[in-house]
Scaffold this motif. Structure first.
Motif, PDB file in Angstrom:
ATOM      1  N   ALA A 122      -3.855 -31.513 -46.023  1.00  0.00           N
ATOM      2  CA  ALA A 122      -4.444 -31.166 -47.308  1.00  0.00           C
ATOM      3  C   ALA A 122      -5.769 -30.469 -47.091  1.00  0.00           C
ATOM      4  O   ALA A 122      -6.487 -30.753 -46.138  1.00  0.00           O
ATOM      5  N   ALA A 123      -6.073 -29.566 -48.013  1.00  0.00           N
ATOM      6  CA  ALA A 123      -7.378 -28.947 -47.979  1.00  0.00           C
ATOM      7  C   ALA A 123      -8.368 -29.951 -48.557  1.00  0.00           C
ATOM      8  O   ALA A 123      -8.072 -30.625 -49.536  1.00  0.00           O
ATOM      9  N   GLY A 124      -9.537 -30.068 -47.948  1.00  0.00           N
ATOM     10  CA  GLY A 124     -10.545 -31.001 -48.452  1.00  0.00           C
ATOM     11  C   GLY A 124     -10.044 -32.430 -48.346  1.00  0.00           C
ATOM     12  O   GLY A 124      -9.303 -32.768 -47.437  1.00  0.00           O
ATOM     13  N   ASN A 125     -10.490 -33.247 -49.312  1.00  0.00           N
ATOM     14  CA  ASN A 125     -10.121 -34.661 -49.256  1.00  0.00           C
ATOM     15  C   ASN A 125      -9.105 -35.042 -50.323  1.00  0.00           C
ATOM     16  O   ASN A 125      -8.830 -36.212 -50.520  1.00  0.00           O
ATOM     17  N   ALA A 126      -8.614 -34.085 -51.038  1.00  0.00           N
ATOM     18  CA  ALA A 126      -7.721 -34.397 -52.159  1.00  0.00           C
ATOM     19  C   ALA A 126      -6.381 -34.917 -51.639  1.00  0.00           C
ATOM     20  O   ALA A 126      -5.876 -34.437 -50.627  1.00  0.00           O
ATOM     21  N   PRO A 127      -5.816 -35.911 -52.356  1.00  0.00           N
ATOM     22  CA  PRO A 127      -4.461 -36.341 -51.977  1.00  0.00           C
ATOM     23  C   PRO A 127      -3.493 -35.183 -52.145  1.00  0.00           C
ATOM     24  O   PRO A 127      -3.661 -34.356 -53.044  1.00  0.00           O
ATOM     25  N   ARG A 128      -2.512 -35.139 -51.280  1.00  0.00           N
ATOM     26  CA  ARG A 128      -1.545 -34.044 -51.388  1.00  0.00           C
ATOM     27  C   ARG A 128      -0.138 -34.606 -51.237  1.00  0.00           C
ATOM     28  O   ARG A 128       0.122 -35.350 -50.278  1.00  0.00           O
ATOM     29  N   PRO A 129       0.729 -34.296 -52.182  1.00  0.00           N
ATOM     30  CA  PRO A 129       2.083 -34.862 -52.081  1.00  0.00           C
ATOM     31  C   PRO A 129       2.857 -34.253 -50.916  1.00  0.00           C
ATOM     32  O   PRO A 129       2.598 -33.114 -50.510  1.00  0.00           O
ATOM     33  N   GLY A 130       3.797 -35.026 -50.398  1.00  0.00           N
ATOM     34  CA  GLY A 130       4.666 -34.504 -49.353  1.00  0.00           C
ATOM     35  C   GLY A 130       5.647 -33.503 -49.948  1.00  0.00           C
ATOM     36  O   GLY A 130       5.955 -33.566 -51.140  1.00  0.00           O
ATOM     37  N   GLY A 131       6.119 -32.592 -49.129  1.00  0.00           N
ATOM     38  CA  GLY A 131       7.073 -31.592 -49.615  1.00  0.00           C
ATOM     39  C   GLY A 131       8.446 -32.208 -49.855  1.00  0.00           C
ATOM     40  O   GLY A 131       8.800 -33.213 -49.231  1.00  0.00           O
ATOM     41  N   ASP A 132       9.181 -31.624 -50.775  1.00  0.00           N
ATOM     42  CA  ASP A 132      10.565 -32.061 -50.985  1.00  0.00           C
ATOM     43  C   ASP A 132      11.457 -31.376 -49.962  1.00  0.00           C
ATOM     44  O   ASP A 132      11.245 -30.221 -49.617  1.00  0.00           O
ATOM     45  N   TYR A 133      12.449 -32.104 -49.485  1.00  0.00           N
ATOM     46  CA  TYR A 133      13.443 -31.503 -48.601  1.00  0.00           C
ATOM     47  C   TYR A 133      14.724 -31.309 -49.401  1.00  0.00           C
ATOM     48  O   TYR A 133      15.057 -32.119 -50.264  1.00  0.00           O
ATOM     49  N   GLU A 134      15.440 -30.253 -49.069  1.00  0.00           N
ATOM     50  CA  GLU A 134      16.725 -30.007 -49.724  1.00  0.00           C
ATOM     51  C   GLU A 134      17.787 -29.802 -48.658  1.00  0.00           C
ATOM     52  O   GLU A 134      17.524 -29.163 -47.647  1.00  0.00           O
ATOM     53  N   ALA A 135      18.955 -30.349 -48.899  1.00  0.00           N
ATOM     54  CA  ALA A 135      20.035 -30.171 -47.927  1.00  0.00           C
ATOM     55  C   ALA A 135      21.375 -30.144 -48.646  1.00  0.00           C
ATOM     56  O   ALA A 135      21.531 -30.779 -49.690  1.00  0.00           O
ATOM     57  N   ALA A 136      22.289 -29.381 -48.086  1.00  0.00           N
ATOM     58  CA  ALA A 136      23.662 -29.361 -48.609  1.00  0.00           C
ATOM     59  C   ALA A 136      24.497 -30.263 -47.713  1.00  0.00           C
ATOM     60  O   ALA A 136      24.401 -30.180 -46.489  1.00  0.00           O
ATOM     61  N   VAL A 137      25.262 -31.144 -48.325  1.00  0.00           N
ATOM     62  CA  VAL A 137      26.061 -32.095 -47.557  1.00  0.00           C
ATOM     63  C   VAL A 137      27.505 -32.023 -48.019  1.00  0.00           C
ATOM     64  O   VAL A 137      27.780 -32.036 -49.217  1.00  0.00           O
ATOM     65  N   GLN A 138      28.403 -31.918 -47.048  1.00  0.00           N
ATOM     66  CA  GLN A 138      29.822 -31.916 -47.413  1.00  0.00           C
ATOM     67  C   GLN A 138      30.427 -33.268 -47.071  1.00  0.00           C
ATOM     68  O   GLN A 138      30.214 -33.781 -45.966  1.00  0.00           O
TER      69      GLN A 138
END
Lengths: 323, 105
Positions: A122-138
């Motif tokens: 994160a920039a500075g001290n601000a909380p930053r959410p984690g990124g979402d992951y996307e996947a295709a599953v068969q």
């Protein structure tokens, strides 16, 4: 790290100006974006196109990319030692030997100039959410019907103390609930990228595709199965064994059953926890023997002579009305 | 390794505007714009408080991708989502008809 020719991917010359690159990207995005395209391998193609665009649209990243040099597609490369510092690339060039072996070119440029993906520092001290992951599953039809446990492993990029990106294994064991249907999206809360400074962890989104079943055809939670009947079974009625996803059942076929008629088996389709189950529809097909014995032919002849049934009565009436 | 449960996004669960924005990655202001342009509709409106069905997460995430990948404004995204929804409806009809065709694979 393998080389990718971003100019070739976008189909432009290395000297192409910003507008030409943008036009090329838009054209290819229109063609391959998974939300609007039905092209084969659209998702993989779009990933490459988006990756090329993300780098070439940014003047600084493009310059850095050009400075890497020209290589054959897929050739193993390593940026020059001063490359990262020269371009302020979040110090990806500061790593020691092997620093680039476990990442892609896209990971390198995602880290470039502080432009880390969500989930990075994160920039500075601000909380930053984690990124979402996307996947295709068969999954198989049976797994969708009964529910399943899957073990998936995503290669994700994380950054070390020096800011050098590394691709690390991200194994997850997931319970897929019963009753998922083709094209459905599932969310696994908190299994995306790690949040930073108290930011929430990202989610994992799975788009499910269900492999077709050799016997059952699915339409959401409803299922269809062909029910072949001999002519005499359809006329006289019978009881037949019918496969269902939960096991065979005996089905009573009433006398006078027509071809194409759908016999509904309520609740025998795809069920979901806490929800209503779909139905199973048996579609009647009248199947005739392609070869008949002498005795069978004799019996059919007798029937033809005796019967007053006219299968084309309705057609004749409608044709007469049309004239 | 613990087993995580995947949850369906059409389970009828209600979401607030803030939750929908968080799950889709869109700013709340953009979600509001998309509602104004008819891209999706709150399941319930009580004054200034909107509640959405969980299925809206799928639509809003698609809106996020379209907005970023095509560099579109909210109005264009709403129009495009309308077409995508129409295509999906037609595909569902096609799937339904195909499922009823004997022997179709």
């Amino acid at each position: 790290m393998k080389y990718k020719d971003y100019y070739r991917i976008l189909g432009v010359d290395r000297g192409a100006d910003e507008d030409a690159i943008k036009t090329a990207y838009r054209k290819l995005a229109r063609k391959y974006h998974p939300d609007v395209s039905k092209e084969k391998d659209a998702e993989a193609r779009f990933k490459d196109v988006a990756e090329a665009w993300a780098t070439l649209k940014d003047a600084e990243k493009r310059k850095a990319y050009d400075q890497l040099g020209r290589y054959a597609e897929g050739e193993e490369i390593r940026p020059p030692p001063d490359w990262g510092q020269q371009f302020g690339a979040g110090r990806p060039g500061a790593g020691g030997a092997g620093a680039f072996e476990d990442i892609d070119l896209s990971d390198l440029f995602a880290a470039f100039g502080g432009g880390r993906p969500r989930g990075g520092r994160a920039a500075g001290n601000a909380p930053r959410p984690g990124g979402d992951y996307e996947a295709a599953v068969q999954i198989s039809f049976d797994q969708a019907f009964k529910g399943a446990e899957l073990e998936l492993d995503f290669g994700v990029v994380e950054y070390d103390e020096e800011g050098t990106p590394h691709r690390v294994s991200h194994p997850v064991k997931i319970r897929i609930p019963r009753g998922v249907t083709d094209g459905q999206t599932l969310r696994v809360p908190g299994k995306g990228g790690k949040g930073v400074r108290g930011g929430r962890d990202g989610d994992l989104f799975l788009t499910i595709s269900v492999r077709p079943h050799p016997v059952f055809r699915a339409d959401g939670q409803d299922l269809y199965v062909d029910l072949p009947l001999a002519p005499w079974e359809a006329v006289l009625g019978t009881s037949v064994q019918l496969p269902t996803p939960a096991g065979a059942v005996m089905l009573k076929v009433p006398p006078g059953t027509r071809a194409g008629q759908q016999m509904r088996l309520t609740g025998r389709g795809v069920a979901r926890d806490g929800g209503k189950a779909g139905n199973l529809y048996a579609i009647v097909q009248i199947v005739v023997p392609t070869t008949a014995t002498d005795r069978e032919r004799e019996l059919y002849k007798q029937l033809a002579e005796f019967s007053t049934f006219n299968p084309r009565a309705q057609l004749e009436q409608e044709a007469a009305r049309a004239h | 390794m613990p087993t995580e449960t995947a949850e369906a996004l059409d389970d009828g669960r209600a979401l607030t505007l803030a939750e929908l924005a968080e799950l889709s990655g869109l700013p709340e202001s953009v979600v509001r714009e998309l509602v104004d342009y008819g891209a999706f509709t709150p399941a319930e409106v009580q004054g200034a408080t909107w509640t959405f069905s969980s299925h809206c997460v799928v639509i809003a995430r698609r809106a996020h991708h379209l907005r970023d990948d095509f560099d579109l404004d909210s109005h264009a995204v709403a129009v495009l989502l309308g077409f995508v929804e129409r295509i999906e409806r037609l595909e569902a009809e096609l799937r339904n008809l195909r499922a009823q065709v004997p022997g179709f694979r």
